[in-house]
Write a protein that holds these residues in place. Structure first.
Motif, PDB file in Angstrom:
ATOM      1  N   HIS A  95      -3.514  -4.584  -8.336  1.00 12.10           N
ATOM      2  CA  HIS A  95      -2.550  -3.701  -7.656  1.00 12.10           C
ATOM      3  C   HIS A  95      -1.212  -3.629  -8.373  1.00 12.10           C
ATOM      4  O   HIS A  95      -0.284  -3.001  -7.873  1.00 12.10           O
ATOM      5  N   ALA A  96      -1.101  -4.307  -9.517  1.00 13.41           N
ATOM      6  CA  ALA A  96       0.182  -4.369 -10.224  1.00 13.41           C
ATOM      7  C   ALA A  96       1.276  -4.852  -9.274  1.00 13.41           C
ATOM      8  O   ALA A  96       2.346  -4.262  -9.180  1.00 13.41           O
ATOM      9  N   GLN A  99       5.980  -6.978 -11.568  1.00 10.20           N
ATOM     10  CA  GLN A  99       6.577  -6.291 -12.705  1.00 10.20           C
ATOM     11  C   GLN A  99       7.038  -7.343 -13.697  1.00 10.20           C
ATOM     12  O   GLN A  99       6.388  -7.601 -14.682  1.00 10.20           O
ATOM     13  N   CYS A 137      11.906  -6.651  -8.158  1.00 12.27           N
ATOM     14  CA  CYS A 137      11.359  -5.574  -8.996  1.00 12.27           C
ATOM     15  C   CYS A 137      10.510  -4.563  -8.240  1.00 12.27           C
ATOM     16  O   CYS A 137      10.553  -3.378  -8.537  1.00 12.27           O
ATOM     17  N   THR A 138       9.691  -5.026  -7.317  1.00  8.68           N
ATOM     18  CA  THR A 138       8.589  -4.180  -6.858  1.00  8.68           C
ATOM     19  C   THR A 138       8.858  -3.401  -5.577  1.00  8.68           C
ATOM     20  O   THR A 138       8.108  -2.489  -5.246  1.00  8.68           O
ATOM     21  N   GLY A 139       9.861  -3.828  -4.802  1.00 13.42           N
ATOM     22  CA  GLY A 139      10.026  -3.219  -3.487  1.00 13.42           C
ATOM     23  C   GLY A 139       8.950  -3.666  -2.514  1.00 13.42           C
ATOM     24  O   GLY A 139       8.816  -3.119  -1.426  1.00 13.42           O
ATOM     25  N   ASP A 141       5.980  -3.207  -1.915  1.00 13.61           N
ATOM     26  CA  ASP A 141       4.870  -2.336  -1.521  1.00 13.61           C
ATOM     27  C   ASP A 141       3.547  -2.840  -2.089  1.00 13.61           C
ATOM     28  O   ASP A 141       2.582  -3.095  -1.356  1.00 13.61           O
ATOM     29  N   LYS A 142       3.513  -3.017  -3.414  1.00 13.20           N
ATOM     30  CA  LYS A 142       2.251  -3.388  -4.053  1.00 13.20           C
ATOM     31  C   LYS A 142       1.874  -4.839  -3.768  1.00 13.20           C
ATOM     32  O   LYS A 142       0.693  -5.195  -3.803  1.00 13.20           O
TER      33      LYS A 142
ATOM     34  N   ASN B   2       0.583   7.573  -2.279  1.00  9.60           N
ATOM     35  CA  ASN B   2       1.064   7.839  -3.621  1.00  9.60           C
ATOM     36  C   ASN B   2       0.315   9.040  -4.194  1.00  9.60           C
ATOM     37  O   ASN B   2      -0.894   9.107  -4.124  1.00  9.60           O
ATOM     38  N   THR B 642       0.521   3.447 -12.139  1.00  9.46           N
ATOM     39  CA  THR B 642       0.833   2.358 -11.204  1.00  9.46           C
ATOM     40  C   THR B 642       2.203   1.756 -11.526  1.00  9.46           C
ATOM     41  O   THR B 642       2.979   1.435 -10.629  1.00  9.46           O
ATOM     42  N   TYR B 643       2.478   1.601 -12.811  1.00 10.81           N
ATOM     43  CA  TYR B 643       3.777   1.040 -13.173  1.00 10.81           C
ATOM     44  C   TYR B 643       4.900   2.047 -12.973  1.00 10.81           C
ATOM     45  O   TYR B 643       6.047   1.659 -12.719  1.00 10.81           O
ATOM     46  N   GLU B 645       4.910   4.188 -10.463  1.00 12.24           N
ATOM     47  CA  GLU B 645       5.157   4.022  -9.016  1.00 12.24           C
ATOM     48  C   GLU B 645       6.002   2.784  -8.764  1.00 12.24           C
ATOM     49  O   GLU B 645       6.927   2.795  -7.951  1.00 12.24           O
ATOM     50  N   GLY B 646       5.658   1.704  -9.486  1.00 11.12           N
ATOM     51  CA  GLY B 646       6.400   0.456  -9.321  1.00 11.12           C
ATOM     52  C   GLY B 646       7.879   0.629  -9.630  1.00 11.12           C
ATOM     53  O   GLY B 646       8.740   0.097  -8.927  1.00 11.12           O
ATOM     54  N   GLN B 647       8.169   1.384 -10.682  1.00 11.22           N
ATOM     55  CA  GLN B 647       9.575   1.656 -11.016  1.00 11.22           C
ATOM     56  C   GLN B 647      10.242   2.462  -9.905  1.00 11.22           C
ATOM     57  O   GLN B 647      11.383   2.204  -9.524  1.00 11.22           O
ATOM     58  N   GLN B 649       9.421   2.548  -6.743  1.00 12.88           N
ATOM     59  CA  GLN B 649       9.561   1.722  -5.528  1.00 12.88           C
ATOM     60  C   GLN B 649      10.644   0.668  -5.696  1.00 12.88           C
ATOM     61  O   GLN B 649      11.436   0.421  -4.776  1.00 12.88           O
TER      62      GLN B 649
END
Ligand code: FES
Ligand code: FES
Lengths: 165, 755
Positions: A95-96, A99, A137-139, A141-142, B2, B642-643, B645-647, B649
């Motif tokens: 799910h990454a 970060q 870093c991620t907020g 969510d993931k 997303n 995915t990354y 989206e990560g940025q 978020q």
């Protein structure tokens, strides 16, 4: 003054010596060499140093090294089963949920403790269960999604085991 | 939820997929080595003594007792870091900030440092150093500092950028102006004008990993450093200059980095560790405590912004004007300039004028924080636009669509835009289901737009084909959040092979030419350009080698799907050759196969975003919760969605913390009162909902794949989006960030008294 401490760390009997006023976090990092225990604050506010002490989730920066005498300590380094990653580790990758990854060891240990206590947490329970761990870093969510998915997978596996036996 | 919306035409095979990152397993097993996880044999441990005063002259430092303490190997003050900067203002400020010289300029300013055999001894030694201070009047508030009667932070500071130069010294260090047209005329045409002051407080990047390094400097002038940084080449250059070393003799290795967000683009403790190591002739490890990170590594600016915007009844903006005061700590930077450039960048304006003022204060030296300076300016502009939309009873999204910049618009800061994403992100917001969802009591919805430039700059990469056909890409830009995965995808795409065949690593400063830092959202943009060029070189070499193996002309070899194919007349009966086939014969066909590129990546595509946010405000306590959040942003081309989206978020969440909680609180004594995560509260998991994202792909014409930087823009709209949402929920315009519970209650009370 230094003290000699015997504990079971990640399943193995380990002996280390540390100063009487040294934190378990410092002892694990600098004496035992478990650098997966991270220091984000040293004051119990970030959860990066999360470990299990006799199964209980603690901030190792708030525990003395000497307190590990005769107890079991579990860190992120002990999570995988040999070369097989723990489901949580797999799901964090998939799910990454990381970060920079500095918070990851603490989150994994905390999530493992959470799922042991509550194998079917709601999103809210996950969010409150992990509220002691900071991620910048991620907020989150993931991270939440990775834990949700791990819980599902672990329950499926557990069910399979039960129906087999 | 997303979503991705593709607007480009090219079909990709690897780019756009979502594989697991190459550094991932090490990071989930605790094996990855960050700044503080590295030790050198025989290393000492260092600690820094810091000023407790916001503004004081250092009369005398007595280090004799510390030096005598058994186990202490070196004690340094500014005398051990002589000024070699030769009038270079930027380097001079870095030097003075790393170690105070005649004066300490803020609570936390380093004044001396110790290296000892262990941390305990170093801590004890620090306590034995005696500093004699003369304390001066200080100023920490941006507006108070701008007042002509304020105590001067830097003696004799004459404002730069004003013609003729003022005669009297002040804390306004620099002024910059941008714009075009005639705002006076524009305001005359307006049917409605709103004019207000907005304030934002100082926040810290809040990376979880404190600054850390291990330095080793030998008497022969060679040195090594291990450090968590966003730019090891820049660190090497600056450290070598400050210490008087040859750059080539200093090798800097970047550790895994535990977050930076701009804060690790700057030297804070590295020259100190090096000076200690030089003096002790032993390696020195120096790690900041969290308290030091807050007090002495650079936060972002506190700001005060006066803004005025006029519109006609049909919603056309006739003029926009802003004066933006940005606190920069004791030395000027370019923070107000960036605020003045970005403030109105989303819109197509006939008349616009911005003035940025860099204000000196007795606080830590400001440094970059993700899209530095843009969020505060956007807060002011986007708040006023919402208010104006209310005055003419127009939907705030439609008002922005009407005035949005587009291809060919002359931007408020000068250049003319190419194809850009502000219009499409707004259209996507207008039709997003989030916009139509019902709100309950005490809830409000807000939206806002944001802009960031994105940088390109110097990049250098190596691409090696190993004899088994696997591929190593070496880059010199730091991977802060998944870039190694993205760059491996790009190389796989270009070579036509699987992602798993490519390994991307970050080289140290001795392995590659100069690379700029990972800042300005340039990492993936610039390094991918360089990686693509290296891969194309390698393809040419492999075509030639295949031709050689086949005994046919190189023009008759085509590269397709990771294989050399014979074409044209030579086509018959020659089965394609894989990279492994070609590499295994490399010794006989001319030696190792490698590509190498150095370039100055021009043409970074500007980036735009629109955010939508719902909040619920408790009218009793003033506590605000974000209950739904949507980020819509143009990525050009999302290499690893995915990354991306990560940025989106992560940036939005930092913005949420800034908007609602985070702030540096100074006492009357000029001391920081909340230098820890308990009192400087960043968002935790239970504060937030899921952060929905929508990636738009409007290709950047200046990049072979259309890539734009994606790292920063996501922090620009949140202050304003949440400000608008809270204002809509409580019915009072919020003008001061963070909108902490007491500030919301105050605003409600004031409105009641006035109303
Ligand atoms: S280091 Fe222990 S909680 Fe932060
Ligand atoms: S991934 Fe960087 S702090 Fe969590």
């Amino acid at each position: 003054m230094s003290v000699l401490v015997n504990s079971t760390i990640n399943g193995d009997p380990i002996q280390f010596s540390c100063e009487a006023d040294e934190t378990l976090m410092d002892a694990l990092r600098d004496r035992v060499g478990l650098k997966g225990v991270k220091e984000g604050c040293g004051t119990g506010d970030c959860g990066a140093c999360s470990i299990r002490l006799d199964g209980a989730l603690v901030c190792s920066c708030l525990v003395l090294g000497a307190e590990a005498q005769g107890r079991t300590v579990d860190t992120v380094e002990g999570m995988s089963d040999g070369a097989k990653l723990h489901v949580l580790q797999e799901k964090f990758l998939e799910h990454a949920a990381l970060q920079c990854g500095i918070c990851t060891p603490g989150f994994l240990v905390a999530a493992q403790a959470l799922l042991e206590k509550n194998p079917t947490p709601t999103e809210e329970e996950i969010r409150y269960g992990l509220a002691g761990n900071l991620c910048r870093c991620t907020g989150y969510d993931k991270i939440v999604r990775a834990v949700q998915d791990a819980a599902k997978t672990m329950n499926r596996k557990a069910k399979k085991k039960v129906s087999k036996s | 939820m997303n979503a991705e919306t593709k607007l480009g035409k090219r079909e990709f095979r690897s780019v756009g997929t979502r594989p697991v990152r190459p550094d991932g397993v090490d990071k989930v097993t605790g094996r990855a080595r960050y700044g503080a996880d590295f030790d050198m044999p025989g290393q000492l441990v260092a600690r820094v003594l810091r000023s407790p005063h916001a503004h004081a002259t250092i009369k005398k430092i007595d280090t004799s007792a510390a030096e005598k303490l058994p186990g202490v190997k070196a004690v340094i003050t500014s005398k051990d870091l002589p000024d070699l900067t030769d009038g270079d203002e930027e380097l001079g400020a870095i030097l003075e900030n790393c170690m105070a010289r005649k004066k300490a300029y803020y609570d936390g300013h380093a004044v001396a440092a110790v290296a000892a055999v262990d941390a305990k001894t170093a801590r004890a030694a620090i306590k034995l150093i005696k500093v004699d201070y003369t304390v001066h009047k200080h100023v920490t508030d941006v507006d108070r500092a701008a007042d002509p009667k304020a105590p001067l932070v830097m003696k004799g500071c004459i404002t730069q950028g004003i013609d003729p130069a003022p005669k009297k010294a002040s804390n306004i260090a620099k002024q910059s102006e941008f714009g075009h047209g005639d705002v006076g005329k524009g305001f005359k045409k307006a049917d409605h004008i709103v004019e207000r002051n907005f304030r934002t407080e100082q926040t810290h990047q809040g990376y979880i990993e404190p600054h850390a390094c291990v330095a080793s400097i030998s008497p022969d002038g060679t040195g090594e450093m291990w450090v968590c940084t966003q730019g090891h080449f820049v660190f090497r250059q600056q450290c070598a200059a400050l210490l008087g070393l040859d750059m080539a003799k200093l090798r800097v290795t970047s550790s895994e980095i535990g977050g930076g967000f701009g804060g690790k683009t700057h030297l804070w403790l590295e020259p100190v560790a090096m000076a200690l190591s030089r003096k002790a002739n032993l390696p020195v490890k120096l790690v900041m405590t969290r308290d030091e990170v807050f007090r002495a590594s650079g936060p972002t600016s506190a700001t005060s912004i006066d803004i005025k915007i006029g519109i006609t009844n049909d919603g056309t903006i006739t003029a926009g004007e802003a004066t933006l005061r940005y606190a920069s700590g004791p030395w000027p930077g370019s923070w107000a300039l960036l605020g003045a450039m970005t403030a109105f960048a989303c819109y197509d304006l006939e008349n616009v004028k911005t003035t940025g003022q860099e204000i000196l204060v007795n606080r830590p030296k400001t440094t970059a924080y993700r899209a530095p300076s843009a969020p505060m300016a956007a807060f002011a502009v986007e708040s006023v636009l919402d208010e104006l939309a209310g005055k003419i009873d127009m939907d705030p999204v439609q008002l922005r669509i009407k005035n949005a910049a587009s291809e060919g618009t002359r931007s408020s800061y000068g250049p003319v835009y190419g194809p850009i994403g502000i219009g499409p992100t707004l259209e996507a917001a207008a039709s997003h289901p989030h916009m139509k969802a019902k709100l309950k009591k005490n809830q409000g919805r807000g939206m806002a737009c944001g802009f960031w430039f994105n940088f390109g700059g110097q990049s250098c990469t190596n691409l090696n084909i190993d004899i088994d056909g696997s591929v190593t890409l070496t880059v010199g830009t730091i991977d802060v959040g998944g870039a190694r995965a993205s760059l491996s995808l790009v190389v796989a795409e270009e070579l036509g092979i699987d992602y798993e065949q490519v390994k991307t690593i970050v080289g140290d400063t001795s392995t590659l030419g100069y690379n700029e830092m990972t800042d300005g959202s340039r990492g993936t943009f610039a390094s991918s350009m360089s990686a693509i060029m290296s891969a194309r070189q390698v393809i040419d070499i492999m075509r030639a080698r295949a031709a050689d193996m086949w005994g046919i002309p190189p023009e008759d070899v085509e590269w397709q799907d990771g294989h050399a194919h014979a074409s044209g007349k030579s086509k018959k009966n020659l089965p394609p050759l894989s990279i492994a086939d070609i590499a295994s014969r490399a010794a006989k066909t001319g030696g190792p196969i490698a590509g190498h590129t150095e370039l100055n990546a021009d043409g970074a595509g500007v980036s735009f975003a629109t955010h939508i946010c719902d909040v619920e405000v408790d009218p009793e306590t003033g506590l605000t919760r974000v209950i739904r959040y949507t980020v819509i942003q143009d990525a050009g081309k999302a290499v690893h969605p995915t990354y991306v989206e990560g940025q989106f978020q992560g940036g939005a969440t930092q913005g949420i913390g800034w908007a609602l909680n985070e702030e540096y609180i100074y006492g009357e004594d000029g001391r920081l009162q909340n230098p820890g995560f308990l009192d400087y509260r960043i968002p935790v998991c239970s504060d937030l909902p899921m952060i929905d994202t929508q990636i738009l792909e409007i290709p950047n014409p200046n990049h072979p794949y259309g890539i734009r930087g994606v790292g920063e823009t996501s922090i620009v709209p949140p202050l304003a989006a949440i400000g608008n949402a809270v204002s809509n929920a409580v019915g009072v315009r919020m003008t001061h960030i963070p909108m902490s519970p007491p500030r919301i209650l105050d605003a409600l009370e004031n409105a009641e008294q006035e109303g």
